[in-house]
Design an enzyme around this catalytic site. Structure first.
Site, PDB file in Angstrom:
ATOM      1  N   PHE B 117      14.210  -4.452  14.202  1.00 25.61           N
ATOM      2  CA  PHE B 117      13.198  -4.549  13.067  1.00 25.61           C
ATOM      3  C   PHE B 117      12.241  -5.718  12.930  1.00 25.61           C
ATOM      4  CE2 PHE B 117      12.197  -1.701   9.274  1.00 25.61           C
ATOM      5  CZ  PHE B 117      12.562  -0.412   9.965  1.00 25.61           C
ATOM      6  N   GLN B 231       3.886  -6.184  -1.298  1.00 26.83           N
ATOM      7  CA  GLN B 231       3.906  -5.912   0.337  1.00 26.83           C
ATOM      8  C   GLN B 231       3.184  -4.918   0.702  1.00 26.83           C
ATOM      9  OE1 GLN B 231       7.610  -4.624   2.465  1.00 26.83           O
ATOM     10  NE2 GLN B 231       7.450  -6.775   3.185  1.00 26.83           N
ATOM     11  N   HIS B 233       2.522  -2.756   3.726  1.00 30.25           N
ATOM     12  CA  HIS B 233       3.132  -2.285   5.116  1.00 30.25           C
ATOM     13  C   HIS B 233       2.003  -2.220   6.350  1.00 30.25           C
ATOM     14  CE1 HIS B 233       5.459  -0.006   8.340  1.00 30.25           C
ATOM     15  NE2 HIS B 233       6.408  -0.322   7.472  1.00 30.25           N
ATOM     16  N   LEU B 243       3.156   6.489   5.266  1.00 32.17           N
ATOM     17  CA  LEU B 243       4.083   5.522   6.048  1.00 32.17           C
ATOM     18  C   LEU B 243       4.646   6.036   7.580  1.00 32.17           C
ATOM     19  CD1 LEU B 243       5.641   2.905   6.173  1.00 32.17           C
ATOM     20  CD2 LEU B 243       7.723   4.024   5.385  1.00 32.17           C
ATOM     21  N   GLU B 246       8.316   0.947  10.517  1.00 35.41           N
ATOM     22  CA  GLU B 246       8.651   0.051  11.337  1.00 35.41           C
ATOM     23  C   GLU B 246       9.277   0.088  12.733  1.00 35.41           C
ATOM     24  OE1 GLU B 246       8.431  -3.696   9.112  1.00 35.41           O
ATOM     25  OE2 GLU B 246      10.200  -4.422  10.105  1.00 35.41           O
ATOM     26  N   ARG B 288       6.162  -8.168   8.115  1.00 36.26           N
ATOM     27  CA  ARG B 288       4.995  -7.402   7.520  1.00 36.26           C
ATOM     28  C   ARG B 288       3.930  -8.269   7.107  1.00 36.26           C
ATOM     29  NH1 ARG B 288       8.877  -2.818   4.887  1.00 36.26           N
ATOM     30  NH2 ARG B 288       9.654  -1.941   6.441  1.00 36.26           N
ATOM     31  N   HIS B 356       3.030  -1.024  -0.356  1.00 33.99           N
ATOM     32  CA  HIS B 356       4.438  -0.298   0.082  1.00 33.99           C
ATOM     33  C   HIS B 356       5.711  -0.921  -0.984  1.00 33.99           C
ATOM     34  CE1 HIS B 356       7.370   1.359   2.510  1.00 33.99           C
ATOM     35  NE2 HIS B 356       7.867   0.432   2.913  1.00 33.99           N
ATOM     36  N   ARG B 391       9.446  -9.238   1.715  1.00 35.01           N
ATOM     37  CA  ARG B 391      10.693  -8.707   1.989  1.00 35.01           C
ATOM     38  C   ARG B 391      10.841  -8.185   3.580  1.00 35.01           C
ATOM     39  NH1 ARG B 391      12.166  -3.390   2.927  1.00 35.01           N
ATOM     40  NH2 ARG B 391      10.493  -2.487   2.047  1.00 35.01           N
TER      41      ARG B 391
END
Lengths: 247, 586
Positions: B117, B231, B233, B243, B246, B288, B356, B391
């Site tokens: 990730f 955040q 994304h 979405l 990731e 991100r 996100h 995050r």
């Protein structure tokens, strides 16, 4: 901006003021890529704030927005406008009491779902500190499909037997029991059989297969029910014709 | 008003709320637990999380590496004592879910598989194909059915916390089906009601994510922390905001601009890595915030692809092949085909950054306790803070579990030490006040403002002022606009006069929650004169550790903008450094 105009016929029912349901029609300017939920949201935001319906994720995973769309059980967020004529009728899911407008009372499903013990009953005691239960990809594949149920209840709205015999446990509950029965980590099948091998359980299914046709996640509950029937039949033979053998 | 007596009330029945409920039921079967949610538990937005949950389990990984990735990823705004607790607990919680039946994807030998990730130095994301949040939520919901002491109140909307003498003793909630208001008496309350992404016009968040839990605590006197950190994304479908996980990039998907260039190499994340062989913490596996910011720059340079849904870049997964996409990313393929009409097996998918996740939330300490005694919070609505200024993908699902459980344990401790309220009449009066507030809103007529109109104005001023890049002027304009909307909110009208499942009333209340949260985003952002993580200022382009290695705390005022205060970040072993996502870090 709008590419098309549709007539959205919405079933309306307010138990405080209406004796029976009625239809109300809204003219909605749509984009071709819209889903029926977008049209409903247009009505709510621009035409009539009193229309009630459930929705959240808009990506066919939360299972909130099941309804009858031109007579078929569908998720409103995955029913594309371009697949429908200019007249679209939306009604609450069949076989459930109407709470208000497109909102149904779903307690019956929730109760039945809980009754099949839809949770892991471990085959062996093993503390978390001892690490994971090993499960090969092949073992996972035996039940993976049945884990994909989003509890949208479209299969109940499609099932003619559930419409006739409200006691029937129904497709989603039985296929979830089957999901745990097939899990290599589980040892709870005997406990679940008491519920699902009963008269209101799998034997009530007349194998029409409508549940699998409407399932938006391709869970194939009809297939699960057939497997449960076969397994329950073997149990019966073992018990009655071969009493000397242990299950 | 009907009184429901409980020991502990939980608001929100997604991942964190369910985990808390199970922890309470396991700890003491005699505890009376009320699990209150405005939706049935399986509708909670945890279900939409795709990629996975981080926890150290493989022998090549270590707790220190997870710590460093998280703290650096958060641009050193994380509280390091909380991060340490979090990474220690993470593997236990993920294993616990495995024992409860979660269908984690597996290695050929039957052990749990992990995938790479963004921003992670080692593969450590546990996943269940690309429906990890869905499986976590359903595993928790189904497991919760084992416990008769968990009494669910599905489709109840929490209205107001009831406090006396600085302690929380329960709440009021609206039963959607009847329109009746109930008084929940409780020795402790845990809020686990999710984020507030619906404040913005373009978001991955479902309709229910309206910041109700945050606003509930905020109005009761608990500060909201670090709300300016929102955040984006980097990979959302451009028409719907849906979405694409990731995991697409973790499995080897690449991002290209209109010229086919892998533009991330131009923003400190290069050099370019071979296609289909992702290198951890580099290029497409950067964090991100950096990826979303790179999109903005590409857009400024005219390098984006113009589509009917606006400017996009392309996520190319074709080289992964149909078999791998079907096995690892089946939902992504389904979503792309269904909602965009494009198949990632055959063509690159246009994507753009989309709101996100809220890094900020209800201020809690490492025990998930808020400053209001008896009030606890966990999950996206809370800010512990392990996420800091940005995050890392796959930390939030784990966070739900770790701090959902922690909130339960802390609430039990609180019950042991705290005396019950001996002022029942004061609490009853507060419950009546709460009912009167709703009654007034419900009964009002002849008002000028529409709910959807105000909501649109709120969304657009936030996007304008508090998007990927911000300036002091635009933030100030957004603050002024939100203050205006707060006043105009007093003049909205609920047209639906039915008591049964009244979503008009619900949307009015949700709008109130979002307006409260939105003002803390804008005011916090305006006064944070630096750039850190997801908060990027064009007029203050550098991180300023001298002045802003601090959490922002926003306190509610009923008639004025939030009052701000600041709190030092807890630093234990990692001094603020440079976030390096280039090939040079290896």
């Amino acid at each position: 901006m709008s590419e098309r105009q549709i007539q959205l016929e919405v079933l309306r029912y307010d138990p405080e003021t209406d004796r029976e349901p009625r239809f109300q029609t809204y003219t909605v300017p749509c984009l071709n890529e819209w889903v029926v939920l977008d049209a409903l949201n247009y009505v709510k935001d621009n035409l009539d704030t009193t229309v009630s319906y459930r929705w959240s994720c808009h990506m066919a995973v939360c299972g909130s927005c099941g309804m009858m769309i031109n007579g078929e059980p569908k998720l409103a967020c995955k029913a594309f406008i371009h697949e429908y004529p200019d007249q679209i009728r939306v009604e609450p899911m069949a076989h459930f009491p109407i709470e208000r407008d497109l909102v149904t009372v779903v307690e019956d499903f929730i109760t039945k779902f809980a009754s099949v013990k839809p949770y892991l009953i471990p085959k062996e005691d093993k503390p978390v500190s001892a690490g994971e239960f090993k499960q090969t990809p092949a073992e996972l594949m035996k039940f993976k499909q049945y884990t994909l149920c989003i509890n949208c209840m479209l299969c109940y709205a499609a099932c003619p037997q559930y419409g006739l015999v409200p006691e029937f446990l129904g497709p989603a509950a039985i296929s979830m029991a089957h999901r745990y029965n097939q899990d290599s980590r589980d040892g709870g099948r005997d406990q679940r059989q008491e519920v699902i091998a009963s008269h209101e359980g799998v034997w009530e299914c007349s194998f029409v297969g409508a549940c699998s046709e409407v399932c938006p996640k391709h869970v194939d509950p009809a297939g699960a029910l057939q497997q449960v029937k076969v397994a329950s039949t073997i149990d019966w033979y073992k018990e009655h014709l071969m009493p000397w053998s242990k299950k | 008003m009907e009184i429901i007596q409980t020991d502990i009330a939980i608001v929100g029945a997604g991942g964190a709320g369910l985990r808390a409920a199970i922890a309470l039921a396991e700890a003491d079967p005699k505890l009376r637990i009320a699990l209150i949610s405005k939706v049935y538990p399986m509708r909670s937005h945890t279900c939409a999380a795709e990629g996975g949950a981080a926890g150290v389990i493989k022998s090549d990984d270590s707790l220190d590496l997870h710590f460093n990735d998280t703290v650096g990823g958060g641009d050193w705004l994380c509280d390091q004592d909380a991060v340490e607790y979090f990474i220690n607990e993470a593997p236990k919680e993920l294993l616990q879910l495995e024992h409860w039946g979660c269908p984690w994807s597996r290695e050929p030998d039957g052990s749990v598989a992990v995938r790479p990730f963004g921003g992670m130095k080692i593969k450590r994301t546990w996943f269940a194909a690309d429906k990890s949040g869905f499986h976590i939520l359903h595993t928790l919901f189904q497991t919760s059915l084992r416990f008769p002491s968990i009494r669910r109140f599905d489709e109840y909307y929490a209205l107001d916390l009831l406090a006396d003498d600085g302690r929380c003793y329960g709440l009021t909630a609206l039963e959607m089906r009847s329109g009746e208001i109930r008084h929940f008496e409780a020795g402790a309350v845990i809020i686990a009601a999710g984020g507030a992404g619906r404040m913005f016009p373009f978001t991955t968040n479902g309709a229910i994510k309206t910041g109700d839990g945050m606003a509930l605590a905020y109005r009761a006197g608990a500060p909201l922390k670090d709300m300016e950190f929102v955040q984006y994304h980097p990979t959302g479908l451009p028409n719907t905001g849906i979405l694409l996980t990731e995991g697409c990039r973790g499995e080897g998907g690449i991002l290209v601009n209109k010229d086919g260039r892998r533009y991330l190499q131009d923003y400190g994340m290069g050099p370019e890595t071979p296609v289909g062989q992702p290198v951890l913490k580099t290029m497409e596996l950067g964090p991100r915030d950096r990826l979303s910011q790179a999109f903005w720059h590409e857009q400024q340079k005219g390098n984006t692809v113009s589509t009917k849904w606006g400017d996009c870049v392309l996520l190319d997964m074709r080289h992964l092949g149909e078999k791998k996409i079907n096995e690892r990313l089946p939902f992504v393929r389904d979503l792309s085909i269904s909602y965009l009409g494009m198949d990632p097996v055959k063509e690159p998918i246009p994507i753009r950054p989309v709101v996100h996740y809220c890094m900020g939330g209800i201020h809690t300490d490492i025990n998930a306790a808020t400053p209001v005694a008896g009030l606890f919070a966990a999950g996206e609505c809370a800010c512990v803070s392990i996420n800091g200024a940005n995050r890392l993908g796959s930390n939030s699902l784990t966070e739900l579990l770790v701090f959902g459980r922690k909130a339960a344990m802390s609430a039990i401790e609180h019950l042991k030490s705290a005396p019950g309220s001996n002022n029942a009449s004061a609490l009853a009066a507060k419950a009546q006040e709460s009912e009167a507030r709703i009654r007034a809103l419900f009964d009002k007529s002849g008002a000028k403002e529409s709910i959807s109109g105000l909501r649109n104005e709120m969304m657009h001023t936030l996007e304008e002022g508090a998007g990927i890049y911000r300036t002091g002027d635009r933030l100030a304009a957004t603050c002024a606009k939100l203050a205006e909307l707060r006043q105009r909110y007093a003049d909205i009208e609920v047209h639906d006069k039915s008591k049964v499942y009244n979503t008009d009333l619900l949307q009015a209340l949700e709008l109130g929650s979002m307006l409260d949260c939105a003002e803390t985003v804008a005011v916090g952002g305006r006064d944070r004169k630096e750039s850190r993580g997801a908060h990027q200022r064009l007029d203050f382009t550098e991180r300023d550790d001298n002045n802003f290695l601090k959490h922002t705390l926003s306190y509610h005022h009923p008639k004025e903008p939030p009052r701000l205060d600041y709190l030092d970040v807890v630093i234990t072993k990692s001094k603020p450094g440079v976030r390096d996502y280039s090939g040079a870090h290896k």
